[in-house]
Design a protein around this motif. Sequence first.
Motif, mmCIF file in Angstrom:
data_model
loop_
_atom_site.group_PDB
_atom_site.id
_atom_site.type_symbol
_atom_site.label_atom_id
_atom_site.label_comp_id
_atom_site.label_asym_id
_atom_site.label_seq_id
_atom_site.Cartn_x
_atom_site.Cartn_y
_atom_site.Cartn_z
ATOM 1 N N ARG A 2 0.839 -1.194 0.000
ATOM 2 C CA ARG A 2 0.000 0.000 0.000
ATOM 3 C C ARG A 2 0.871 1.240 0.000
ATOM 4 O O ARG A 2 1.904 1.277 0.638
ATOM 5 N N ALA A 3 0.405 2.255 -0.709
ATOM 6 C CA ALA A 3 1.119 3.532 -0.737
ATOM 7 C C ALA A 3 0.633 4.398 0.417
ATOM 8 O O ALA A 3 -0.538 4.349 0.780
ATOM 9 N N PRO A 4 1.509 5.216 1.000
ATOM 10 C CA PRO A 4 1.083 6.116 2.070
ATOM 11 C C PRO A 4 0.068 7.132 1.537
ATOM 12 O O PRO A 4 0.149 7.559 0.379
ATOM 13 N N SER A 5 -0.866 7.528 2.380
ATOM 14 C CA SER A 5 -1.920 8.458 1.956
ATOM 15 C C SER A 5 -1.361 9.820 1.553
ATOM 16 O O SER A 5 -2.002 10.555 0.816
ATOM 17 N N ARG A 6 -0.159 10.172 1.973
ATOM 18 C CA ARG A 6 0.431 11.446 1.561
ATOM 19 C C ARG A 6 0.865 11.401 0.100
ATOM 20 O O ARG A 6 1.063 12.433 -0.533
ATOM 21 N N LEU A 7 1.013 10.202 -0.472
ATOM 22 C CA LEU A 7 1.426 10.052 -1.863
ATOM 23 C C LEU A 7 0.272 9.758 -2.812
ATOM 24 O O LEU A 7 0.260 10.227 -3.940
ATOM 25 N N ILE A 8 -0.668 8.931 -2.346
ATOM 26 C CA ILE A 8 -1.781 8.528 -3.204
ATOM 27 C C ILE A 8 -3.063 8.500 -2.392
ATOM 28 O O ILE A 8 -3.122 7.903 -1.322
ATOM 29 N N ASP A 9 -4.092 9.135 -2.910
ATOM 30 C CA ASP A 9 -5.423 9.098 -2.315
ATOM 31 C C ASP A 9 -6.162 7.936 -2.981
ATOM 32 O O ASP A 9 -6.423 7.969 -4.187
ATOM 33 N N ALA A 10 -6.483 6.894 -2.222
ATOM 34 C CA ALA A 10 -7.070 5.673 -2.787
ATOM 35 C C ALA A 10 -8.360 5.947 -3.549
ATOM 36 O O ALA A 10 -8.585 5.388 -4.625
ATOM 37 N N GLU A 11 -9.214 6.810 -3.030
ATOM 38 C CA GLU A 11 -10.482 7.089 -3.711
ATOM 39 C C GLU A 11 -10.241 7.807 -5.042
ATOM 40 O O GLU A 11 -10.821 7.447 -6.064
ATOM 41 N N VAL A 12 -9.377 8.800 -5.027
ATOM 42 C CA VAL A 12 -9.066 9.528 -6.265
ATOM 43 C C VAL A 12 -8.416 8.588 -7.276
ATOM 44 O O VAL A 12 -8.788 8.564 -8.454
ATOM 45 N N ALA A 13 -7.452 7.790 -6.833
ATOM 46 C CA ALA A 13 -6.718 6.908 -7.731
ATOM 47 C C ALA A 13 -7.597 5.829 -8.354
ATOM 48 O O ALA A 13 -7.306 5.352 -9.448
ATOM 49 N N THR A 14 -8.661 5.454 -7.702
ATOM 50 C CA THR A 14 -9.517 4.395 -8.242
ATOM 51 C C THR A 14 -10.747 4.913 -8.953
ATOM 52 O O THR A 14 -11.460 4.134 -9.591
ATOM 53 N N THR A 15 -11.007 6.220 -8.881
ATOM 54 C CA THR A 15 -12.218 6.749 -9.523
ATOM 55 C C THR A 15 -11.952 7.785 -10.603
ATOM 56 O O THR A 15 -12.852 8.092 -11.382
ATOM 57 N N SER A 16 -10.750 8.335 -10.676
ATOM 58 C CA SER A 16 -10.505 9.363 -11.693
ATOM 59 C C SER A 16 -10.423 8.730 -13.082
ATOM 60 O O SER A 16 -10.172 7.535 -13.226
ATOM 61 N N MET A 17 -10.642 9.546 -14.098
ATOM 62 C CA MET A 17 -10.613 9.091 -15.487
ATOM 63 C C MET A 17 -9.256 8.487 -15.817
ATOM 64 O O MET A 17 -8.219 9.038 -15.456
ATOM 65 N N LEU A 18 -9.247 7.353 -16.497
ATOM 66 C CA LEU A 18 -8.018 6.685 -16.921
ATOM 67 C C LEU A 18 -7.767 7.055 -18.379
ATOM 68 O O LEU A 18 -8.524 6.678 -19.267
ATOM 69 N N ARG A 93 -1.237 8.266 -15.783
ATOM 70 C CA ARG A 93 -2.359 8.190 -16.731
ATOM 71 C C ARG A 93 -3.702 8.464 -16.055
ATOM 72 O O ARG A 93 -4.748 8.334 -16.662
ATOM 73 N N TYR A 94 -3.695 8.878 -14.813
ATOM 74 C CA TYR A 94 -4.883 9.292 -14.071
ATOM 75 C C TYR A 94 -4.405 10.089 -12.868
ATOM 76 O O TYR A 94 -3.217 10.104 -12.556
ATOM 77 N N PHE A 95 -5.335 10.780 -12.219
ATOM 78 C CA PHE A 95 -4.963 11.549 -11.029
ATOM 79 C C PHE A 95 -4.852 10.611 -9.839
ATOM 80 O O PHE A 95 -5.638 9.677 -9.701
ATOM 81 N N VAL A 96 -3.872 10.858 -8.974
ATOM 82 C CA VAL A 96 -3.674 9.992 -7.807
ATOM 83 C C VAL A 96 -3.768 10.736 -6.482
ATOM 84 O O VAL A 96 -3.800 10.104 -5.436
ATOM 85 N N ILE A 97 -3.769 12.065 -6.517
ATOM 86 C CA ILE A 97 -3.855 12.827 -5.269
ATOM 87 C C ILE A 97 -5.055 13.756 -5.307
ATOM 88 O O ILE A 97 -5.518 14.161 -6.373
ATOM 89 N N ALA A 98 -5.573 14.065 -4.130
ATOM 90 C CA ALA A 98 -6.705 14.973 -4.002
ATOM 91 C C ALA A 98 -6.185 16.396 -3.868
ATOM 92 O O ALA A 98 -5.031 16.594 -3.469
ATOM 93 N N PRO A 99 -6.985 17.362 -4.180
ATOM 94 C CA PRO A 99 -8.331 17.246 -4.726
ATOM 95 C C PRO A 99 -8.305 17.029 -6.236
ATOM 96 O O PRO A 99 -7.342 17.401 -6.904
#
Length: 136
Positions: A2-18, A93-99
């Motif tokens: 798992r990546a630390p939340s300071r590097l990747i926001d799990a919700e953003v990384a799994t829902t943003s446009m690919l 190829r997609y956004f990984v951090i919020a917002p």
Amino acid sequence: MRAPSRLIDAEVATTSMLYFTHRRDPRRTDDLAVGWGSNSQYRTKFHRFYDDPDGLHLNWDGAQYLEDGYRASEQDANADLPLERRRELLLHRYFVIAPLPADEDKGDWFPYGDRLTLRTATWPLEADAVLPDPGH
């Protein structure tokens, strides 16, 4: 792993446009080969992402090289997107951090014109990771 939340926001990384992807159900995708008719996917150039001894080359045929100090022109489709977010979009190829950027749900970003060469793919990018424009 798992990546630390300071590097990747799990919700953003799994829902943003690919981006740079024709189809990946159930994920929302965007590719230049979509939406131009039945033969569009066969008439679209390949996206060239590759590595060699000189570095990692992301979207090699893009017109805008995203080096430090890059300034977007008024005609730039992603002029409203900060440089670091453009690099993030190109690398992953997609956004990984919020917002998420405004209107991300519409898939209005156009990373297909951007290119970048990196020494390494660590995230966030280290200061010396972006190499000078190697040219075409």
